[in-house]
Scaffold this motif. Structure first.
Motif, PDB file in Angstrom:
ATOM      1  N   GLY A  71       0.803  -1.215   0.000  1.00 19.52           N
ATOM      2  CA  GLY A  71       0.000   0.000   0.000  1.00 19.52           C
ATOM      3  C   GLY A  71       0.836   1.265   0.000  1.00 19.52           C
ATOM      4  O   GLY A  71       0.357   2.324  -0.422  1.00 19.52           O
ATOM      5  N   SER A  72       2.083   1.162   0.459  1.00 23.56           N
ATOM      6  CA  SER A  72       2.965   2.329   0.472  1.00 23.56           C
ATOM      7  C   SER A  72       3.509   2.681  -0.905  1.00 23.56           C
ATOM      8  O   SER A  72       4.232   3.669  -1.039  1.00 23.56           O
ATOM      9  N   HIS A  73       3.186   1.857  -1.916  1.00 23.17           N
ATOM     10  CA  HIS A  73       3.666   2.125  -3.276  1.00 23.17           C
ATOM     11  C   HIS A  73       2.525   2.337  -4.263  1.00 23.17           C
ATOM     12  O   HIS A  73       2.780   2.482  -5.464  1.00 23.17           O
ATOM     13  N   ILE A  74       1.268   2.339  -3.803  1.00 24.54           N
ATOM     14  CA  ILE A  74       0.125   2.571  -4.688  1.00 24.54           C
ATOM     15  C   ILE A  74      -0.221   4.057  -4.655  1.00 24.54           C
ATOM     16  O   ILE A  74      -0.589   4.584  -3.599  1.00 24.54           O
ATOM     17  N   PRO A  75      -0.098   4.780  -5.766  1.00 18.89           N
ATOM     18  CA  PRO A  75      -0.337   6.232  -5.740  1.00 18.89           C
ATOM     19  C   PRO A  75      -1.803   6.573  -5.532  1.00 18.89           C
ATOM     20  O   PRO A  75      -2.698   5.799  -5.859  1.00 18.89           O
ATOM     21  N   VAL A  76      -2.037   7.752  -4.981  1.00 22.82           N
ATOM     22  CA  VAL A  76      -3.390   8.258  -4.757  1.00 22.82           C
ATOM     23  C   VAL A  76      -4.000   8.670  -6.095  1.00 22.82           C
ATOM     24  O   VAL A  76      -3.299   9.226  -6.954  1.00 22.82           O
ATOM     25  N   PRO A  77      -5.301   8.421  -6.319  1.00 23.19           N
ATOM     26  CA  PRO A  77      -5.940   8.874  -7.567  1.00 23.19           C
ATOM     27  C   PRO A  77      -5.844  10.394  -7.719  1.00 23.19           C
ATOM     28  O   PRO A  77      -6.033  11.138  -6.764  1.00 23.19           O
ATOM     29  N   GLY A  78      -5.520  10.839  -8.924  1.00 25.00           N
ATOM     30  CA  GLY A  78      -5.396  12.267  -9.187  1.00 25.00           C
ATOM     31  C   GLY A  78      -3.978  12.783  -9.151  1.00 25.00           C
ATOM     32  O   GLY A  78      -3.734  13.960  -9.421  1.00 25.00           O
TER      33      GLY A  78
END
Length: 437
Positions: free
Chosen positions: A31-38
């Motif tokens: 989860g620390s490598h999944i970027p935030v949408p936008g």
């Protein structure tokens, strides 16, 4: 330590707990490598590569998030909102009588305080997430990067809300993962996630020192840092385990035909009673002036003075203020977390006394005297450990979050020792042999 882990893997139920904990750690790092949408992932990577690890203003929070903050991932806020909420609730327990009464109620009161901590964590996550999104939109997250203003291409209100909600939900998931490790894993869930977050940046920080080195292609500097790190680990382990044991004698009491009490025990007062909290408080407080200057954009005399003296960690004013704040917060936190009068009253209630000291008020005064005496070396030790990154900054050109200094080494060693104790205690419960075999 390795022996304890090897024995734990040989025990079936402990092996399940260890594997479950490892699975949670993998999910946490994923989860620390999944970027935030936008967020424009390409522009973020360009700015991160250009800035390296020199972003000292957000360095502390980035360290606690395992590098996820500057990557603006779904776990960007990490465990920091929960840590802040826990500290705030612990401070408010001393101030608000209702919270103090809840603390005395036992398990039900503790569960209520934990519930309040969760609510406060969500509120702080919303606040910090909004601040992070606003900082990323203005380009202030990476100063000097040409692509900093294009990290969030869509400036609409809907995108901003989605980003804040996503990071808040990520913080809630991290909190849930930590509680899962506490309940179904090996325990100390939040501490283990904090340990993983800090340890995740160790290899990169060490390799950066090697790349920046000049003697023998950087290997000499790399070796010196490793040796200094091992010496610091040994020092931290020695001091963290050090304690002053105050003997306590319980008088015998006759209840019916049976005699109760008459045992001897002790009160363990640690030299570093405050733990890593004073370092976190001092670091956070020193970031506030630089944060105000950065967001205000002022070029007045006071802003220039702050930028000159309190932004760079190697300035004498910064070093002296940092050291004094750590000493102050060490005494402050010990004063609010350990109540000698309450301990003396509990001892008197159950017929306990310190040999040579009268029960009641003299006992409280004696405990307060001993606590003040051992807090001095503990606070000075914290200050010296925290100043190692500053000395490394000047000597090796390292960043303020030096891998073997300050907050990181204290947390890693402290959590490591506590985890080993947890595993050994669970092993002892399963392999206990009484005096009758």
């Amino acid at each position: 330590m390795l022996t304890a882990f090897a024995r734990a893997f040989k025990t079936p139920d402990l092996r399940k707990k260890l594997l479950f904990t490892l699975g949670i750690i993998v999910l946490f790092r994923l989860g620390s490598h999944i970027p935030v949408p936008g967020v424009s992932y390409t522009n973020v990577q360009k700015c991160v590569d250009q800035a390296g690890s020199s972003n000292g203003l957000f360095g502390l929070v980035n360290m606690f998030s395992g590098g996820a903050l500057l990557q603006i991932t779904i776990f960007a806020l990490g465990i920091m909102p929960y840590i802040t909420a826990s500290i705030i609730l612990q401070l408010l327990t001393v101030v608000i009588p209702k919270l103090e009464n809840l603390k005395k109620e036992g398990q039900s009161g503790t569960a209520k305080i934990t519930q309040y901590t969760r609510y406060l964590t969500v509120a702080l996550a919303i606040l910090q997430g909004t601040g992070l999104v606003a900082t990323a939109r203005t380009g202030a997250l990476f100063q000097g990067c040409p692509q900093a203003s294009q990290i969030v291409p869509d400036r609409s209100i809907f995108t901003t809300i989605v980003m804040v909600v996503t990071m808040t939900a990520g913080t809630c998931v991290v909190m849930w993962l930590g509680e899962l490790v506490t309940d179904r894993g090996i325990g100390n869930g939040m501490s283990i996630l904090m340990f993983i977050s800090i340890a995740a940046g160790f290899i990169g920080a060490l390799w950066q020192i090697k790349l920046q080195g000049k003697i023998a292609d950087g290997w000499v500097e790399f070796g010196v840092v490793i040796l200094v790190g091992l010496a610091m680990v040994a020092l931290v382990v020695f001091v963290e385990q050090a304690q002053r044991r105050i003997p306590v004698q319980y008088a015998k009491r006759m209840i019916g035909r049976r005699a109760y009490g008459g045992t001897s025990t002790y009160i363990p007062l640690k030299v570093n009673q405050a733990g890593v909290i004073p370092v976190i408080f001092a670091s956070s407080l020193l970031y506030i002036p630089a944060l105000i200057v950065q967001f205000s954009g002022s070029t007045a005399g006071w802003a220039t003075w702050i930028q000159k003296h309190f932004v760079k960690g190697d300035h004498p004013y910064y070093i002296a203020t940092y050291f004094l704040l750590i000493v102050f917060f060490a005494f402050f936190y010990v004063a609010i977390s350990f109540n000698p009068e309450e301990v003396a009253d509990n001892m008197k209630k159950y017929g306990g006394f310190i040999p040579g000291i009268r029960a009641g008020r003299p006992t409280a005064e004696y405990l307060s005297y001993v606590l003040n005496r051992i807090t001095w070396p503990g606070s000075l030790y914290l200050g010296l450990i925290a100043l190692v990154p500053t000395m490394a900054l000047a000597g090796f050109g390292a960043n303020q979050n030096f891998p073997f200094g300050g907050t990181s080494i204290l947390i890693i060693v402290g959590v490591g020792l506590e985890t080993v104790k947890q595993i050994e205690s669970q092993l002892q419960q399963r392999n206990y042999e009484g005096f009758l075999r």
